[in-house]
Design a protein around this motif. Structure first.
Motif, PDB file in Angstrom:
ATOM      1  N   LEU A  98      -5.006 -13.409  -2.121  1.00 41.68           N
ATOM      2  CA  LEU A  98      -4.182 -14.596  -2.364  1.00 41.68           C
ATOM      3  C   LEU A  98      -2.711 -14.322  -2.103  1.00 41.68           C
ATOM      4  N   ALA A  99      -2.314 -13.061  -2.261  1.00 40.94           N
ATOM      5  CA  ALA A  99      -0.920 -12.687  -1.992  1.00 40.94           C
ATOM      6  C   ALA A  99      -0.644 -12.535  -0.499  1.00 40.94           C
ATOM      7  N   GLY A 100      -1.699 -12.711   0.322  1.00 38.16           N
ATOM      8  CA  GLY A 100      -1.522 -12.597   1.755  1.00 38.16           C
ATOM      9  C   GLY A 100      -1.480 -11.168   2.258  1.00 38.16           C
ATOM     10  N   ARG A 101      -2.011 -10.239   1.441  1.00 38.79           N
ATOM     11  CA  ARG A 101      -2.016  -8.836   1.832  1.00 38.79           C
ATOM     12  C   ARG A 101      -3.446  -8.357   2.047  1.00 38.79           C
ATOM     13  N   ARG A 102      -3.582  -7.294   2.801  1.00 37.07           N
ATOM     14  CA  ARG A 102      -4.880  -6.661   2.954  1.00 37.07           C
ATOM     15  C   ARG A 102      -5.022  -5.561   1.917  1.00 37.07           C
ATOM     16  N   PRO A 103      -6.192  -5.447   1.294  1.00 35.48           N
ATOM     17  CA  PRO A 103      -6.373  -4.376   0.310  1.00 35.48           C
ATOM     18  C   PRO A 103      -6.203  -3.005   0.958  1.00 35.48           C
ATOM     19  N   ASP A 104      -5.610  -2.086   0.215  1.00 37.33           N
ATOM     20  CA  ASP A 104      -5.545  -0.688   0.627  1.00 37.33           C
ATOM     21  C   ASP A 104      -6.959  -0.124   0.499  1.00 37.33           C
ATOM     22  N   ARG A 105      -7.625   0.074   1.644  1.00 36.61           N
ATOM     23  CA  ARG A 105      -9.055   0.429   1.625  1.00 36.61           C
ATOM     24  C   ARG A 105      -9.305   1.783   0.971  1.00 36.61           C
ATOM     25  N   ALA A 106      -8.429   2.740   1.218  1.00 38.62           N
ATOM     26  CA  ALA A 106      -8.626   4.053   0.606  1.00 38.62           C
ATOM     27  C   ALA A 106      -8.533   3.956  -0.910  1.00 38.62           C
ATOM     28  N   TRP A 107      -7.548   3.212  -1.396  1.00 37.00           N
ATOM     29  CA  TRP A 107      -7.369   3.031  -2.838  1.00 37.00           C
ATOM     30  C   TRP A 107      -8.528   2.227  -3.429  1.00 37.00           C
ATOM     31  N   ARG A 108      -8.957   1.199  -2.712  1.00 35.35           N
ATOM     32  CA  ARG A 108     -10.093   0.399  -3.171  1.00 35.35           C
ATOM     33  C   ARG A 108     -11.344   1.261  -3.282  1.00 35.35           C
ATOM     34  N   ASN A 109     -11.586   2.078  -2.270  1.00 39.71           N
ATOM     35  CA  ASN A 109     -12.772   2.934  -2.299  1.00 39.71           C
ATOM     36  C   ASN A 109     -12.710   3.928  -3.454  1.00 39.71           C
TER      37      ASN A 109
END
Length: 256
Positions: free
Chosen positions: A116-127
């Protein structure tokens, strides 16, 4: 000693509901300071104002008077759009029921605020979060297909994905069984110890509060003291004293 950095503060905070003789004063001029990088539990008898305080600190409710600060930012001076951005970018939230959107998968719920903030999740941090929380095999499931503990793990991942300055938790173990509740408290503890977050948790449970670094005590909408490195029996004794028949505490500034 160098004083701790203040993550959030309430200054002479008043929150009233209604008007006239029937008005209810949930907060009565409370002042307190939340230290950065620590786990703070907020406790008090029913009606003491603890959930109202949390909602005001988190910008979910506007006080009647007084100041709420997030770092150096005065929340009361922000318009609705700016306040929404602050909540989205600098805060994380974990509620009693997880507060997940039922039509989105667990993975979509985790990504929601960042998306919603218009950003892409940090995939490494998400994982890393997903692996730490043990929910990697549940990301495609809807909330209705998850256990209570799994829903709360998803809520914690969502709260941490944007790397917020502070995480607010309102009775997060209230709907969980003992094992799931203990696991969730361990995760909130890890937010502080491993990820450097600031956590503020409202709870009625002395065992839950004993996981924190300090307990802030409330009564009648005022600060009533603080316990450092709280043990369950000390928390229970302090709560018992608050419910005893004695004069209400004067307005108190609680410092870290």
């Amino acid at each position: 000693m160098t004083p701790p950095v203040v993550a959030a503060a309430a200054v002479e905070l008043v929150r009233s509901y209604g008007s006239g003789p029937g008005a209810v004063r949930a907060l009565a001029g409370i002042s307190l300071y939340i230290p950065s990088g620590r786990f703070t539990a907020v406790m008090g008898p029913s009606g003491s104002g603890k959930s109202t305080l949390l909602h005001c600190l988190a910008g979910l409710d506007r006080p009647t008077s007084g100041q709420v600060l997030l770092g150096d930012t005065r929340l009361g001076e922000l318009d609705d759009a700016a306040l929404t951005r602050v909540r989205r970018d600098r805060m994380g939230f974990v509620f009693q029921d997880g507060n997940l959107l039922p039509h989105l998968s667990a993975g979509e719920n985790i990504d929601l605020a960042v998306t919603l903030a218009g950003r892409r999740p940090d995939r490494a941090w998400r994982n890393e979060l997903v692996e730490r929380l043990g929910i990697g095999n549940r990301l495609r499931h809807l909330p209705s297909e998850l256990s209570g503990g799994q829903r709360q793990r998803v809520a914690v991942a969502r709260a941490l994905l944007g790397r917020p300055e502070i995480v607010f938790a309102d009775e997060p173990t209230g709907a969980l069984d003992t094992t799931s509740g203990r696991e969730l408290l361990g995760l909130l503890r890890a937010c502080v110890d491993d990820y450097g977050q600031t956590v503020v948790m409202v709870t009625h449970d002395p065992l839950a509060a004993s996981v924190s670094d300090q307990v802030l005590l409330l009564r009648d909408g005022l600060a009533a003291g603080r316990l450092d490195r709280p043990a369950p029996d000390a928390v229970l004794a302090a709560l018992g004293a608050l419910t005893a028949d004695r004069p209400a505490p004067r307005t108190t500034v609680v410092r870290a």
